[in-house]
Design a protein around this motif. Structure first.
Motif, mmCIF file in Angstrom:
data_model
loop_
_atom_site.group_PDB
_atom_site.id
_atom_site.type_symbol
_atom_site.label_atom_id
_atom_site.label_comp_id
_atom_site.label_asym_id
_atom_site.label_seq_id
_atom_site.Cartn_x
_atom_site.Cartn_y
_atom_site.Cartn_z
ATOM 1 N N LEU A 3 -33.262 -13.664 25.653
ATOM 2 C CA LEU A 3 -32.618 -14.272 26.814
ATOM 3 C C LEU A 3 -32.933 -15.752 26.947
ATOM 4 O O LEU A 3 -32.594 -16.361 27.939
ATOM 5 C CB LEU A 3 -33.044 -13.546 28.092
ATOM 6 C CG LEU A 3 -32.526 -12.127 28.215
ATOM 7 C CD1 LEU A 3 -33.208 -11.422 29.364
ATOM 8 C CD2 LEU A 3 -31.036 -12.105 28.397
ATOM 9 N N SER A 4 -33.610 -16.328 25.981
ATOM 10 C CA SER A 4 -33.986 -17.735 26.096
ATOM 11 C C SER A 4 -32.742 -18.602 26.240
ATOM 12 O O SER A 4 -31.740 -18.417 25.558
ATOM 13 C CB SER A 4 -34.805 -18.162 24.884
ATOM 14 O OG SER A 4 -34.065 -18.003 23.703
ATOM 15 N N GLY A 5 -32.813 -19.538 27.149
ATOM 16 C CA GLY A 5 -31.701 -20.439 27.372
ATOM 17 C C GLY A 5 -30.568 -19.843 28.177
ATOM 18 O O GLY A 5 -29.553 -20.490 28.361
ATOM 19 N N VAL A 23 -24.318 -8.394 30.016
ATOM 20 C CA VAL A 23 -25.379 -7.624 30.658
ATOM 21 C C VAL A 23 -26.257 -8.585 31.439
ATOM 22 O O VAL A 23 -26.271 -9.790 31.172
ATOM 23 C CB VAL A 23 -26.225 -6.834 29.626
ATOM 24 C CG1 VAL A 23 -25.407 -5.740 28.986
ATOM 25 C CG2 VAL A 23 -26.816 -7.749 28.570
ATOM 26 N N TYR A 24 -27.000 -8.049 32.411
ATOM 27 C CA TYR A 24 -27.797 -8.915 33.265
ATOM 28 C C TYR A 24 -29.046 -8.194 33.764
ATOM 29 O O TYR A 24 -29.125 -6.969 33.745
ATOM 30 C CB TYR A 24 -26.970 -9.414 34.451
ATOM 31 C CG TYR A 24 -26.400 -8.288 35.277
ATOM 32 C CD1 TYR A 24 -27.109 -7.761 36.345
ATOM 33 C CD2 TYR A 24 -25.159 -7.745 34.971
ATOM 34 C CE1 TYR A 24 -26.593 -6.712 37.091
ATOM 35 C CE2 TYR A 24 -24.633 -6.707 35.714
ATOM 36 C CZ TYR A 24 -25.359 -6.198 36.768
ATOM 37 O OH TYR A 24 -24.855 -5.150 37.506
ATOM 38 N N ILE A 25 -29.993 -9.008 34.203
ATOM 39 C CA ILE A 25 -31.241 -8.514 34.779
ATOM 40 C C ILE A 25 -31.478 -9.287 36.063
ATOM 41 O O ILE A 25 -31.435 -10.522 36.065
ATOM 42 C CB ILE A 25 -32.432 -8.748 33.826
ATOM 43 C CG1 ILE A 25 -32.186 -8.098 32.471
ATOM 44 C CG2 ILE A 25 -33.732 -8.256 34.452
ATOM 45 C CD1 ILE A 25 -33.135 -8.584 31.390
ATOM 46 N N LEU A 26 -31.711 -8.577 37.155
ATOM 47 C CA LEU A 26 -32.096 -9.192 38.416
ATOM 48 C C LEU A 26 -33.558 -8.831 38.667
ATOM 49 O O LEU A 26 -33.921 -7.656 38.628
ATOM 50 C CB LEU A 26 -31.240 -8.667 39.569
ATOM 51 C CG LEU A 26 -29.724 -8.780 39.412
ATOM 52 C CD1 LEU A 26 -29.031 -8.149 40.615
ATOM 53 C CD2 LEU A 26 -29.304 -10.221 39.249
ATOM 54 N N GLY A 36 -28.074 -4.228 34.580
ATOM 55 C CA GLY A 36 -26.699 -3.763 34.648
ATOM 56 C C GLY A 36 -25.811 -4.406 33.598
ATOM 57 O O GLY A 36 -26.239 -5.271 32.842
ATOM 58 N N GLN A 37 -24.558 -3.968 33.588
ATOM 59 C CA GLN A 37 -23.548 -4.519 32.699
ATOM 60 C C GLN A 37 -22.252 -4.631 33.477
ATOM 61 O O GLN A 37 -22.050 -3.922 34.455
ATOM 62 C CB GLN A 37 -23.391 -3.645 31.453
ATOM 63 C CG GLN A 37 -22.887 -2.237 31.701
ATOM 64 C CD GLN A 37 -21.376 -2.124 31.789
ATOM 65 O OE1 GLN A 37 -20.633 -2.945 31.249
ATOM 66 N NE2 GLN A 37 -20.910 -1.102 32.495
ATOM 67 N N SER A 38 -21.401 -5.535 33.044
ATOM 68 C CA SER A 38 -20.138 -5.720 33.758
ATOM 69 C C SER A 38 -19.103 -6.359 32.841
ATOM 70 O O SER A 38 -19.445 -7.071 31.902
ATOM 71 C CB SER A 38 -20.360 -6.626 34.975
ATOM 72 O OG SER A 38 -19.139 -6.853 35.654
ATOM 73 N N SER A 39 -17.852 -6.115 33.161
ATOM 74 C CA SER A 39 -16.771 -6.798 32.449
ATOM 75 C C SER A 39 -16.564 -8.199 33.024
ATOM 76 O O SER A 39 -15.894 -9.025 32.428
ATOM 77 C CB SER A 39 -15.473 -5.997 32.553
ATOM 78 O OG SER A 39 -15.102 -5.851 33.911
ATOM 79 N N ASN A 40 -17.170 -8.487 34.215
ATOM 80 C CA ASN A 40 -17.065 -9.798 34.856
ATOM 81 C C ASN A 40 -18.413 -10.121 35.504
ATOM 82 O O ASN A 40 -18.680 -9.703 36.632
ATOM 83 C CB ASN A 40 -15.945 -9.779 35.892
ATOM 84 C CG ASN A 40 -15.710 -11.135 36.510
ATOM 85 O OD1 ASN A 40 -16.619 -11.935 36.664
ATOM 86 N ND2 ASN A 40 -14.477 -11.390 36.886
ATOM 87 N N LEU A 41 -19.267 -10.836 34.784
ATOM 88 C CA LEU A 41 -20.615 -11.145 35.272
ATOM 89 C C LEU A 41 -20.592 -11.885 36.612
ATOM 90 O O LEU A 41 -21.345 -11.544 37.520
ATOM 91 C CB LEU A 41 -21.378 -11.981 34.240
ATOM 92 C CG LEU A 41 -21.819 -11.253 32.978
ATOM 93 C CD1 LEU A 41 -22.317 -12.252 31.935
ATOM 94 C CD2 LEU A 41 -22.898 -10.235 33.293
ATOM 95 N N TYR A 62 -29.037 -13.287 32.191
ATOM 96 C CA TYR A 62 -27.797 -12.662 31.753
ATOM 97 C C TYR A 62 -27.522 -13.016 30.299
ATOM 98 O O TYR A 62 -27.994 -14.018 29.773
ATOM 99 C CB TYR A 62 -26.620 -13.086 32.623
ATOM 100 C CG TYR A 62 -26.342 -14.570 32.603
ATOM 101 C CD1 TYR A 62 -25.471 -15.117 31.664
ATOM 102 C CD2 TYR A 62 -26.949 -15.411 33.521
ATOM 103 C CE1 TYR A 62 -25.217 -16.473 31.644
ATOM 104 C CE2 TYR A 62 -26.707 -16.769 33.501
ATOM 105 C CZ TYR A 62 -25.843 -17.297 32.566
ATOM 106 O OH TYR A 62 -25.601 -18.640 32.537
ATOM 107 N N ARG A 63 -26.760 -12.174 29.662
ATOM 108 C CA ARG A 63 -26.333 -12.402 28.277
ATOM 109 C C ARG A 63 -24.833 -12.168 28.220
ATOM 110 O O ARG A 63 -24.379 -11.035 28.357
ATOM 111 C CB ARG A 63 -27.047 -11.446 27.355
ATOM 112 C CG ARG A 63 -26.449 -11.220 25.969
ATOM 113 C CD ARG A 63 -26.416 -12.411 25.021
ATOM 114 N NE ARG A 63 -27.687 -12.995 24.702
ATOM 115 C CZ ARG A 63 -28.497 -12.615 23.733
ATOM 116 N NH1 ARG A 63 -28.208 -11.583 22.995
ATOM 117 N NH2 ARG A 63 -29.604 -13.266 23.506
#
Length: 109
Positions: A3-5, A23-26, A36-41, A62-63
């Motif tokens: 996730l760097s950068g 995908v993302y991390i909160l 989580g994951q999403s089609s629209n971050l 997020y990635r």
């Protein structure tokens, strides 16, 4: 999963988060982690900021995964959940969802 950068400062809310899939991390100040994951971050982050109003957000990672299928994002999401479970001794707060917390905090120790 590097996730760097790709960290977004929560003080900027969701302004820098792209609209595409990923995908993302909160990470919350309480120590809880939501994966989580999403089609629209961008849209999903906005929903989370509205729904997690009682939790103070510390960091967003997020990635972007352009042109990814939902299946590919789910695999990445599950990999992140397993990473947190194994690396930080975390488990799902409600036993099934993507919100994680340290096992000793859930047990009340």
């Amino acid at each position: 999963f590097d996730l760097s950068g790709e960290m977004q400062d929560p003080s900027g809310q969701t302004g820098g988060v792209p609209y595409g899939p990923g995908v993302y991390i909160l990470i919350f100040t309480s120590g809880e982690v939501y994966v989580g994951q999403s089609s629209n971050l961008q849209s999903r982050m906005t929903q989370h900021l509205n729904n997690f109003g009682n939790r103070e957000l510390e960091e967003i990672f997020y990635r972007p995964m352009p042109n990814s299928s939902r299946w590919e994002r789910r695999v990445a999401e599950q990999g992140l959940i397993e990473f947190f479970r194994r690396t930080f001794n975390m488990e799902k707060v409600d036993g099934k969802g993507p919100l994680l917390n340290a096992r000793n905090e859930i047990a009340g120790n």
